[in-house]
Design a protein around this motif. Sequence first.
Motif, short mmCIF file in Angstrom:
data_model
loop_
_atom_site.label_atom_id
_atom_site.label_comp_id
_atom_site.label_asym_id
_atom_site.label_seq_id
_atom_site.Cartn_x
_atom_site.Cartn_y
_atom_site.Cartn_z
N LEU A 266 11.67 -7.09 -11.07
CA LEU A 266 10.92 -6.92 -12.20
C LEU A 266 9.39 -6.04 -12.29
N ASN A 267 9.01 -6.34 -10.46
CA ASN A 267 8.20 -6.27 -10.02
C ASN A 267 8.06 -4.63 -9.10
N ALA A 268 9.30 -4.49 -8.01
CA ALA A 268 9.14 -3.84 -7.78
C ALA A 268 9.45 -2.10 -8.54
N LYS A 269 10.32 -2.91 -9.61
CA LYS A 269 10.59 -1.42 -10.60
C LYS A 269 9.18 -0.80 -10.91
N HIS A 270 8.06 -1.23 -11.05
CA HIS A 270 6.66 -0.49 -11.51
C HIS A 270 5.94 0.05 -10.29
N LEU A 271 6.28 0.00 -8.62
CA LEU A 271 5.74 0.48 -8.22
C LEU A 271 5.58 2.23 -8.02
N PHE A 272 6.53 2.53 -9.01
CA PHE A 272 5.98 4.32 -8.05
C PHE A 272 6.18 4.88 -9.95
N GLY A 273 5.66 5.97 -10.11
CA GLY A 273 5.68 6.84 -11.45
C GLY A 273 4.80 6.67 -12.24
N TRP A 274 4.45 7.10 -13.58
CA TRP A 274 3.37 7.61 -13.79
C TRP A 274 3.01 5.98 -14.23
N LYS A 275 1.49 6.26 -14.35
CA LYS A 275 0.27 5.55 -15.26
C LYS A 275 -0.31 5.53 -15.94
N THR A 276 -0.68 4.62 -16.59
CA THR A 276 -2.02 4.50 -17.67
C THR A 276 -2.65 3.42 -18.14
N ASN A 277 -4.01 3.61 -18.39
CA ASN A 277 -4.70 2.72 -19.30
C ASN A 277 -4.77 1.69 -20.14
N ARG A 278 -3.69 2.36 -20.72
CA ARG A 278 -2.91 2.29 -22.18
C ARG A 278 -1.93 0.99 -22.39
N LYS A 279 -1.96 0.23 -23.40
CA LYS A 279 -1.19 -0.35 -23.49
C LYS A 279 -0.10 -0.29 -24.27
N ILE A 280 1.20 1.31 -23.68
CA ILE A 280 1.38 1.64 -25.03
C ILE A 280 2.83 0.92 -25.19
N ILE A 281 3.50 0.43 -26.04
CA ILE A 281 4.39 0.38 -26.07
C ILE A 281 5.61 1.05 -27.16
N VAL A 282 6.96 1.31 -26.55
CA VAL A 282 7.83 2.87 -26.91
C VAL A 282 9.28 1.91 -27.73
N PHE A 283 10.11 1.62 -28.41
CA PHE A 283 11.35 0.94 -28.54
C PHE A 283 12.34 2.64 -28.39
N SER A 284 13.28 2.04 -27.75
CA SER A 284 14.10 2.99 -27.30
C SER A 284 15.11 2.53 -28.37
N VAL A 285 16.20 3.16 -29.22
CA VAL A 285 17.07 2.48 -29.70
C VAL A 285 18.46 3.44 -29.33
N ASP A 286 19.02 2.51 -28.39
CA ASP A 286 20.48 3.40 -28.94
C ASP A 286 21.99 3.25 -30.28
N ASP A 287 22.30 4.37 -30.09
CA ASP A 287 23.95 3.91 -30.68
C ASP A 287 23.84 4.89 -32.87
N TYR A 288 22.96 4.93 -33.11
CA TYR A 288 22.07 5.54 -34.25
C TYR A 288 23.24 6.42 -34.77
N GLY A 289 23.70 6.41 -36.08
CA GLY A 289 24.18 7.70 -36.59
C GLY A 289 26.26 7.49 -36.08
N ASN A 290 26.33 6.25 -35.07
CA ASN A 290 27.73 6.26 -34.63
C ASN A 290 28.83 5.56 -35.25
#
Length: 379
Positions: free
Chosen positions: A9-33
């Motif tokens: 759970l923690n390891a997948k956050h070791l690399f990549g872009w970081k921000t101090n903002r608490k951002i929530i994104v909902f990525s929801v698949d399969d609409y229109g199908n």
Amino acid sequence: MNIIKEIILNAKHLFGWKTNRKIIVFSVDDYGNVRLNSKEARLNLDKMEMKIYSRFDLYDTLETKEDLTQLFAILESVKDKKGRHPVFTTFSMTSNIDFEKMQKDDYTCFYNETLPETFEKLSKQQPEAYAGAWDLFREGIVKGLLKPQFHGREHLNLIVFNDKLQKRDKQLLCALKNKSYTSISDEEYPNMSSMAAFDFWDFIENKAFIPIIQEGLDLFEKIYGYKSTYFTPPVNNIHHSLFKTLTEKGIRFIDLAMIRKEHQGLNVFKKSFNYLGKKEKDGLIVMVRNVVFEPTEDRGINWVDFTMKQIETAFRWNKPAIISSHRVNFCGHIDENNRNIGLMALKNLLDEIIKKWPDVEFISADELGECINKTKSLN
């Protein structure tokens, strides 16, 4: 949670872009199908002993007016510190099978239709469910509750589809006669899913995917009035040779798995490691979802607690929480209880988020991509 799961759970956050903002994104698949047409269709498939492989085969239908009405009510019940409601980035298809045309042609050839045509047909065939649904969907976009992005032209693999059609596969024909594409076996096709649009066996088959991508993205702009900049491949599978076509058509961001096994053809695979903000050679910026929310999937867990734990971990590592989900969690056309479970969990999750992090920000997936592209604050 055991120590191994905690490490992962923690390891997948070791690399990549970081921000101090608490951002929530909902990525929801399969609409229109269109996967399952109706209750009657499911009953007919059951009578023909069509196997149920997953909850998608049971409940996943094109979003109805009631699905959208109830979803919007939940999204509008919550606001972030800037007064913005949560937004579903709906990864959407632009076309579906034209079941009527295929029937007239005695199921000898694949035909498709655009998403607005699908809604128009269903509003006449099932008015109690679909009359006004497409207008409501577009209203959700205007209100900022939905932000469609590209998920493919159709949510099916044409190599598998056409092969089964040529063989007069009983399973496929049964589904098509019930205006559905579900409960389809792909056991005889190594490394290919009947639902994965860009799966292949021989590498050369990727050439046929180029015009499908081009046409799908052109249709997306025609349907929604803007170009899609973000792409999630169906079943998350696509070969990197197609990235050039995506960028040429305006795609800038792509969802990829953190540990990706990319099929090279003939059962040969290549592993790669991805992280949030990684830039591919063709210019695509990689987005990696780091939170899972599938409340109608029975894993023997409390989904709200589990998702909150994942969000907490992301924020601890100064990462946005990119919540991966599917439309099936919010579908009630076949069984209202399925939708009730999903929406109740969504409401509880949103309330808990606001309570625990009052400074949270709700943004769409493409907006997050733009933030990453502008700041490029990478490890």
